[in-house]
Design an enzyme around this catalytic site. Sequence first.
Site, PDB file in Angstrom:
ATOM      1  N   ASP A  60      42.666  44.927  36.362  1.00 35.54           N
ATOM      2  CA  ASP A  60      41.488  45.652  36.875  1.00 35.54           C
ATOM      3  C   ASP A  60      40.057  44.817  36.629  1.00 35.54           C
ATOM      4  OD1 ASP A  60      43.435  47.486  37.888  1.00 35.54           O
ATOM      5  OD2 ASP A  60      43.144  48.720  35.932  1.00 35.54           O
ATOM      6  N   ASP A  66      44.856  41.404  44.596  1.00 36.76           N
ATOM      7  CA  ASP A  66      43.588  41.168  44.182  1.00 36.76           C
ATOM      8  C   ASP A  66      43.566  39.885  43.353  1.00 36.76           C
ATOM      9  OD1 ASP A  66      42.735  43.203  45.570  1.00 36.76           O
ATOM     10  OD2 ASP A  66      42.185  44.388  44.089  1.00 36.76           O
ATOM     11  N   ASP A  70      41.246  56.340  46.986  1.00 37.51           N
ATOM     12  CA  ASP A  70      40.525  55.062  46.513  1.00 37.51           C
ATOM     13  C   ASP A  70      40.075  55.308  45.102  1.00 37.51           C
ATOM     14  OD1 ASP A  70      41.491  53.344  48.519  1.00 37.51           O
ATOM     15  OD2 ASP A  70      39.868  53.998  49.719  1.00 37.51           O
TER      16      ASP A  70
END
Length: 325
Positions: A112, A150, A299
């Site tokens: 993250d 990502d 989200d």
Amino acid sequence: MHLPTRPLLGALLAALLTSAAAHPATDPSSATRAKAARFWVDPNTAAARQAAAYRAQGRTSDARLIDRIATRPQATWLYGPDPGPTVKAVTTAAQRAHRTAVLVTYYIPHRDCGAYSSGGAPDAAAYRRYIDSFTAGLGTRGAYVVVEPDAVAATLAGCQGADPHERHTLLAYALSRIAARPHTHVYLDAGNASWITDVPALATALRASGLNQADGVALNVSNYATNTVTSAYAHRLLTALDIGAHYVIDTSRNGNGPYTGPDAWCNPPGRALGTPPTTRTDDPTLDAYLWVKHPGESDGICRGGPAAGTWWEETGLELARNAKG
């Protein structure tokens, strides 16, 4: 952050006990394999439970709307330290239904980038153990696998805490191990069309991450870019890569394209379901449209939503109601 709800392993195992006899996959040539898949539908998603609840309440119109989500294949995300048992349960259920599972690895260290938490595996050794467990769970049943949403694009964007060399090395390890499993198609996530505009730099990072060992790249995961925009970006990227790679697109929520207001990434209003998952495409380098992100999942807590990855029935209904066709 793309964290979805965890599949209910117990429910899957129970379903396996009553399923039909296994139907081993064949191994057609690479030219035809990508067009042969029929993807597995998890019978116990949050959307499926919501549709059942609506029917029990007599809300048949709403149930039919949510069926547009619940009856279509969605990816299973693996984000714990030992994914093998869930991978085995999901791929076995898919095989017994004569279908192919779609899986997502999501455990890279510093996943993250400090935005929400450290996220992912605590270190490189733990990540390798995760990948080893994942591949052991695959066995010989095969799947379509999207690797680490990502991870590459965020590294180029300056992911806090992540060492680029270590990350590329770990991604290469993941691709080599997963691609070695029979009947498996593997795609390294490459972000979306509006994120990394320096396509040559992205191509260099993807090659450094071992992309030559994969079938290609995954684009638009959890995003809203249209198929047209994403395909144009994909072809620029494939040209820069120059290694014969293919691509897949996450179409779970891109039916109305991106939102143009603020915080367009987080629970944007007025969006719609996109192209249903299929390997039937008009582009020989586009292997599949997939629903990687689960439509109807939040989200994050913006715009009144629940925590990221939590089913939000209001947005599920909106996405289904706005869907074309």
